[in-house]
Design a protein around this motif. Structure first.
Motif, short mmCIF file in Angstrom:
data_model
loop_
_atom_site.label_atom_id
_atom_site.label_comp_id
_atom_site.label_asym_id
_atom_site.label_seq_id
_atom_site.Cartn_x
_atom_site.Cartn_y
_atom_site.Cartn_z
N SER A 16 0.77 -0.94 0.23
CA SER A 16 -0.24 -0.01 -0.12
C SER A 16 1.00 1.10 -0.07
O SER A 16 0.44 1.68 -1.15
CB SER A 16 -1.14 -0.27 1.01
OG SER A 16 -1.85 -1.20 0.55
N LEU A 17 1.90 1.09 0.64
CA LEU A 17 2.75 2.60 0.48
C LEU A 17 3.12 2.63 -0.58
O LEU A 17 3.86 3.65 -1.16
CB LEU A 17 3.72 2.06 1.67
CG LEU A 17 5.15 3.13 2.28
CD1 LEU A 17 3.98 4.49 2.52
CD2 LEU A 17 6.02 3.49 3.04
N ALA A 18 4.02 1.47 -1.33
CA ALA A 18 4.03 1.50 -2.44
C ALA A 18 3.18 1.86 -3.92
O ALA A 18 4.01 2.66 -4.92
CB ALA A 18 5.25 0.27 -3.20
N ILE A 19 2.26 1.68 -3.92
CA ILE A 19 1.14 2.50 -4.13
C ILE A 19 0.80 3.33 -4.16
O ILE A 19 0.60 4.56 -4.84
CB ILE A 19 -0.18 1.23 -4.30
CG1 ILE A 19 0.31 -0.26 -4.76
CG2 ILE A 19 -1.14 1.91 -5.44
CD1 ILE A 19 0.79 0.35 -6.43
N THR A 20 0.66 3.70 -2.55
CA THR A 20 0.14 5.48 -2.51
C THR A 20 1.42 6.66 -2.60
O THR A 20 1.25 7.71 -3.39
CB THR A 20 0.30 5.28 -0.88
OG1 THR A 20 -0.45 4.33 -0.55
CG2 THR A 20 0.28 7.11 -0.07
N LEU A 21 3.34 6.72 -2.82
CA LEU A 21 4.13 6.78 -3.36
C LEU A 21 4.62 6.75 -4.62
O LEU A 21 4.92 7.57 -5.97
CB LEU A 21 5.14 6.26 -2.76
CG LEU A 21 5.41 6.20 -1.32
CD1 LEU A 21 6.67 5.35 -0.91
CD2 LEU A 21 5.49 8.20 -1.09
N ARG A 28 -1.31 1.45 -10.77
CA ARG A 28 -2.65 0.97 -10.03
C ARG A 28 -3.19 2.16 -8.70
O ARG A 28 -2.36 3.06 -8.56
CB ARG A 28 -1.64 -0.44 -8.43
CG ARG A 28 -1.47 -1.13 -9.48
CD ARG A 28 -2.47 -2.06 -9.50
NE ARG A 28 -1.72 -3.33 -9.77
CZ ARG A 28 -1.73 -4.63 -9.96
NH1 ARG A 28 -3.19 -4.65 -9.49
NH2 ARG A 28 -1.67 -5.61 -10.53
N SER A 29 -4.42 2.00 -8.01
CA SER A 29 -5.04 2.93 -7.01
C SER A 29 -5.29 2.29 -5.29
O SER A 29 -5.98 2.38 -5.22
CB SER A 29 -5.50 3.76 -8.00
OG SER A 29 -7.33 3.23 -8.08
N ASP A 30 -5.24 0.45 -5.60
CA ASP A 30 -5.99 -0.09 -4.70
C ASP A 30 -4.80 0.02 -3.42
O ASP A 30 -3.33 -1.27 -3.84
CB ASP A 30 -6.33 -1.67 -5.45
CG ASP A 30 -5.18 -2.33 -5.85
OD1 ASP A 30 -4.43 -1.68 -6.56
OD2 ASP A 30 -5.40 -3.64 -6.20
N VAL A 31 -5.25 0.13 -2.43
CA VAL A 31 -4.31 0.47 -0.99
C VAL A 31 -4.87 -0.80 -0.07
O VAL A 31 -6.39 -0.72 -0.67
CB VAL A 31 -4.11 1.45 -0.49
CG1 VAL A 31 -3.26 2.02 -1.94
CG2 VAL A 31 -5.40 2.13 -0.59
N TYR A 32 -4.17 -1.57 0.63
CA TYR A 32 -4.43 -2.31 2.27
C TYR A 32 -4.38 -1.48 2.93
O TYR A 32 -4.06 -2.40 3.89
CB TYR A 32 -3.70 -3.86 1.68
CG TYR A 32 -4.55 -4.50 0.29
CD1 TYR A 32 -6.46 -3.88 0.06
CD2 TYR A 32 -4.02 -3.92 -0.69
CE1 TYR A 32 -6.20 -5.23 -1.27
CE2 TYR A 32 -4.39 -4.09 -2.68
CZ TYR A 32 -5.37 -4.86 -2.26
OH TYR A 32 -5.58 -5.44 -3.59
N PHE A 33 -4.26 -0.11 3.10
CA PHE A 33 -3.88 -0.23 4.82
C PHE A 33 -4.65 -0.54 6.10
O PHE A 33 -4.91 -0.93 6.94
CB PHE A 33 -3.75 1.07 4.43
CG PHE A 33 -2.53 1.98 4.19
CD1 PHE A 33 -0.98 1.72 4.80
CD2 PHE A 33 -2.18 2.95 3.25
CE1 PHE A 33 -0.43 2.71 3.81
CE2 PHE A 33 -1.57 3.88 2.21
CZ PHE A 33 -0.60 3.36 2.89
N GLU A 34 -6.85 -0.78 5.30
CA GLU A 34 -6.79 -0.72 6.54
C GLU A 34 -6.91 -2.60 6.84
O GLU A 34 -7.53 -3.25 7.74
CB GLU A 34 -8.00 -0.14 6.20
CG GLU A 34 -9.12 -1.16 5.07
CD GLU A 34 -8.75 -1.17 3.62
OE1 GLU A 34 -8.94 -2.05 2.71
OE2 GLU A 34 -7.99 0.15 3.04
N THR A 35 -6.68 -3.66 5.54
CA THR A 35 -6.64 -5.00 6.50
C THR A 35 -5.65 -4.95 6.34
O THR A 35 -6.22 -5.69 7.93
CB THR A 35 -5.91 -5.48 4.92
OG1 THR A 35 -7.16 -4.99 3.38
CG2 THR A 35 -6.55 -6.77 4.66
#
Length: 97
Positions: A16-21, A28-35
Motif C-alpha cells: 500500500s505504501l508503494a502504491i501510495t508513493l 495501480r490505485s488499490d491500497v490495503y492499509f485498513e486490511t
C-alpha cells in the motif's frame, strides 16, 4: 501463526505504501492499509476474549471443587437406619471407623 500474520500485514502495508508513493507510475490505485489494521485488531480482540473465557472457566472450576463431598454421604450414617458400627469418617490419616 503470529509470524504469518506479521508477514501478511507487513506485506499489505508495504504494498500500500508503494502504491501510495508510486501508484501513478505503476498504474495501480488499490491500497490495503485498513486490511492490516483490521486483521491485527481482530487478533488482539480474539486473544482478549480467550483470556476472559479462561479466567471464567478457572473460577467455575474452583467453585465446583468447593462443592466436592468431604467424605462419604448417606451410606452407614446413623440417621439412615444403618448400624453405628458401619459409620466411618475421613480424617487426615485415612478412614476411621
Amino acid at each position: 501463526m503470529s509470524v504469518l500474520i506479521a508477514l501478511g500485514t507487513t506485506a499489505a502495508y508495504a504494498y500500500s505504501l508503494a502504491i501510495t508513493l508510486w501508484g501513478d507510475r505503476l498504474g495501480r490505485s488499490d491500497v490495503y492499509f485498513e486490511t492490516g489494521a483490521v486483521i491485527i485488531t481482530l487478533i488482539i480482540l480474539g486473544k482478549y476474549l480467550e483470556a476472559v473465557a479462561k479466567g471464567r472457566t478457572s473460577e467455575a472450576i474452583k467453585k465446583l471443587m468447593g462443592l466436592q463431598a468431604r467424605g462419604p454421604c448417606g451410606a452407614g450414617r446413623p440417621e439412615t437406619g444403618h448400624s453405628r458400627r458401619r459409620w466411618a469418617t475421613w480424617s487426615s490419616g485415612g478412614w476411621d471407623g
